[in-house]
Design a protein around this motif. Sequence first.
Motif, PDB file in Angstrom:
ATOM      1  N   LYS A  56       1.051  -1.060   0.101  1.00 47.34           N
ATOM      2  CA  LYS A  56       0.044  -0.162   0.008  1.00 47.34           C
ATOM      3  C   LYS A  56       0.892   1.070  -0.030  1.00 47.34           C
ATOM      4  CE  LYS A  56      -3.677   2.164   2.625  1.00 47.34           C
ATOM      5  NZ  LYS A  56      -4.705   2.085   3.822  1.00 47.34           N
ATOM      6  N   THR A  57       1.891   1.402   0.855  1.00 41.47           N
ATOM      7  CA  THR A  57       2.724   2.521   0.803  1.00 41.47           C
ATOM      8  C   THR A  57       3.647   2.599  -0.658  1.00 41.47           C
ATOM      9  OG1 THR A  57       2.966   2.225   3.300  1.00 41.47           O
ATOM     10  CG2 THR A  57       4.910   3.364   2.197  1.00 41.47           C
ATOM     11  N   LEU A  58       4.216   1.440  -1.110  1.00 41.57           N
ATOM     12  CA  LEU A  58       4.916   1.497  -2.388  1.00 41.57           C
ATOM     13  C   LEU A  58       3.768   2.292  -3.410  1.00 41.57           C
ATOM     14  CD1 LEU A  58       6.758  -1.832  -2.345  1.00 41.57           C
ATOM     15  CD2 LEU A  58       7.757   0.562  -1.931  1.00 41.57           C
ATOM     16  N   LEU A  59       2.754   1.755  -3.506  1.00 39.07           N
ATOM     17  CA  LEU A  59       1.671   2.025  -4.401  1.00 39.07           C
ATOM     18  C   LEU A  59       1.427   3.562  -4.363  1.00 39.07           C
ATOM     19  CD1 LEU A  59      -0.652  -1.121  -4.850  1.00 39.07           C
ATOM     20  CD2 LEU A  59       1.047  -0.097  -6.488  1.00 39.07           C
ATOM     21  N   ALA A  60       1.277   4.022  -3.184  1.00 32.81           N
ATOM     22  CA  ALA A  60       0.976   5.622  -2.849  1.00 32.81           C
ATOM     23  C   ALA A  60       2.005   6.289  -3.191  1.00 32.81           C
ATOM     24  CB  ALA A  60       0.554   5.707  -1.400  1.00 32.81           C
ATOM     25  N   PHE A  61       3.439   5.909  -2.759  1.00 33.61           N
ATOM     26  CA  PHE A  61       4.657   6.477  -3.160  1.00 33.61           C
ATOM     27  C   PHE A  61       4.722   6.731  -4.979  1.00 33.61           C
ATOM     28  CE2 PHE A  61       9.340   6.227  -3.460  1.00 33.61           C
ATOM     29  CZ  PHE A  61       9.709   7.759  -3.349  1.00 33.61           C
ATOM     30  N   ARG A  62       4.443   5.591  -5.716  1.00 35.85           N
ATOM     31  CA  ARG A  62       4.636   5.634  -7.001  1.00 35.85           C
ATOM     32  C   ARG A  62       3.594   6.524  -7.524  1.00 35.85           C
ATOM     33  NH1 ARG A  62       2.961   0.421 -10.809  1.00 35.85           N
ATOM     34  NH2 ARG A  62       3.796   1.096 -12.773  1.00 35.85           N
ATOM     35  N   ASN A  63       2.331   6.586  -6.904  1.00 36.51           N
ATOM     36  CA  ASN A  63       1.361   7.614  -7.533  1.00 36.51           C
ATOM     37  C   ASN A  63       1.532   9.124  -7.119  1.00 36.51           C
ATOM     38  OD1 ASN A  63      -0.155   5.524  -8.852  1.00 36.51           O
ATOM     39  ND2 ASN A  63      -1.192   5.173  -6.933  1.00 36.51           N
ATOM     40  N   THR A  64       2.051   9.423  -5.754  1.00 32.74           N
ATOM     41  CA  THR A  64       2.341  10.740  -5.191  1.00 32.74           C
ATOM     42  C   THR A  64       3.651  11.296  -5.101  1.00 32.74           C
ATOM     43  OG1 THR A  64       2.492   9.960  -2.990  1.00 32.74           O
ATOM     44  CG2 THR A  64       0.175  10.121  -3.950  1.00 32.74           C
ATOM     45  N   ARG A  65       4.519  10.382  -5.186  1.00 32.70           N
ATOM     46  CA  ARG A  65       6.058  10.644  -4.954  1.00 32.70           C
ATOM     47  C   ARG A  65       6.282  11.339  -3.899  1.00 32.70           C
ATOM     48  NH1 ARG A  65       8.494  10.959  -9.917  1.00 32.70           N
ATOM     49  NH2 ARG A  65      10.345  12.503  -8.965  1.00 32.70           N
ATOM     50  N   SER A  66       5.590  10.894  -2.887  1.00 31.91           N
ATOM     51  CA  SER A  66       5.939  11.326  -1.285  1.00 31.91           C
ATOM     52  C   SER A  66       5.434  10.369  -0.310  1.00 31.91           C
ATOM     53  CB  SER A  66       4.937  12.528  -1.081  1.00 31.91           C
ATOM     54  OG  SER A  66       3.301  12.036  -1.077  1.00 31.91           O
ATOM     55  N   LEU A  67       6.362  10.305   1.033  1.00 31.96           N
ATOM     56  CA  LEU A  67       5.922   9.520   1.889  1.00 31.96           C
ATOM     57  C   LEU A  67       5.553  10.638   3.184  1.00 31.96           C
ATOM     58  CD1 LEU A  67       9.088   7.206   1.310  1.00 31.96           C
ATOM     59  CD2 LEU A  67       6.907   6.579   0.968  1.00 31.96           C
ATOM     60  N   THR A  68       4.481  10.289   3.762  1.00 21.04           N
ATOM     61  CA  THR A  68       3.945  11.219   4.365  1.00 21.04           C
ATOM     62  C   THR A  68       4.552  11.203   5.736  1.00 21.04           C
ATOM     63  OG1 THR A  68       2.205   9.622   4.813  1.00 21.04           O
ATOM     64  CG2 THR A  68       1.693  11.056   3.266  1.00 21.04           C
TER      65      THR A  68
END
Length: 482
Positions: A56-68
């Motif tokens: 889930k984290t990796l896919l979000a990073f791929r889409n947003t280019r950010s890690l919250t």
Amino acid sequence: MSRQLDQLRQQLQNSFGESFRSPEWGAPVLMTQALKAVKAQFDSSSVSTDPRSIAKTLLAFRNTRSLTNFIDLKYACFGVSQRVGRDGWSLIEDEALFELLLGFIKDLNEFPRRLRKCYQGLMHSYFNYAILDDEAAAGVGNWLLLRKFLVDHLSVALSVEPQASWLRTLGEHRNLLADNPCDRYAPQLMNGDASELVAASESIGLATSSWVWQEAITSHTQQVCKLKSDKKFREYLDVLLDLLDGKGGVQLSRSIAVDCIALILIRYVKGKDLPEHPHLRDLAVEQIGNPWLKRTAWDAHVKNDEARTMVDGWLKRRLITDFFALLSEDGAADQRRLNYWLRFEPVIEDMWFALGPHAGSTNTSNFRDMRKRMEGRLHYLDGQGSPYNNAFIMKIGTFMVVEFGITGNATFIYNAQDLNLDSMRRHVAIHTLKARNRVARLIHMANWEGSFDAWLLPRIGWSPQIGAAGSSRSVDAYLQIS
């Protein structure tokens, strides 16, 4: 955490209590168990992470280019080599996002404790990425960047107190972060001693599928194959073949196994004599293929026709022996027919086997191994009286020669175009192998070997180095022409 500490404290008290009551001073077994409990809870190289959370984290990073947050950053580090999404995307194969991730971690230099947690995830990703597989080509550049990052930041991670044992071990085995990472272990592995690598692997937390083990066995193979003495080379060969055969518990990729077997075959064929090596033969056939059926694979991986010819001869001789020994009607070797046809191994271009019900279904290891060796040339014999009868078909020159397992039978010879086994189904009727369109029917009588030679050798234009055991009486005495 307090609950875990209370549980561990109680376990330690129980262990120490037992040690004082133990007849053996110090109860070393119990002390060892307690130490393992401590290491497992607070000093383990592995971290409990949920692959779904990482994905889930990796896919979000791929889409947003950010890690919250830091948790997401840590998860991304542990998931660098994990494939996610329908397209099997991997962060280590994404040049832009991978460099972005490393930039985020470099910003933690002022927070070494946090950096160490990310370092741990990156280390696992470095060791777990299947860098030796062909499909890993897209990630090679980033994998090398990751290795450099681990080298450059090792001292920062080691500066955090208390030092983790997995990190100290990595510091002691810095060769794993360099070129030729496993040459250090090759001399020990040659002697069957994997203790140093096993200890390092357990401390760092390496899976047996890690490229480290595969690289170690490659280095081991290279060292063995560099030995100039044939005697020494063969002394070390059995241990090495066991590792390549999976008996050492290492999960080798097929490409690494094939590469190592190719090195061994090339070295073996350089020997002064070439005694048959059954384990090497069977492993080569299993991993590369039947040398006369899989010529393209041998040319691609081994690239040495002498080695292919060597294994080709070994396999044919073993299959001939299987037929006249293991597949004989009474289980006793038909030594005369075995010795006769072994002489023809250099000119047997192909061979097929049609097994009767007994040989086709017997489940002992001998029969299973035999059927495995026959793969690609295995048929089943139908329409015959005895369940113990089998057929052996050889292509020699322009002829197809058919032998049957039951003694006292005849040998049937056909023109090759009149008996096409490759075009037949899995099951072959016995009357097909005894058809009237044969060229000849040679009878096994008292001194049949010389008569067989007298008919066959002039027609194939070849003579074996070893003469036939039987006399050279008139061919007509033992021959029926259709």
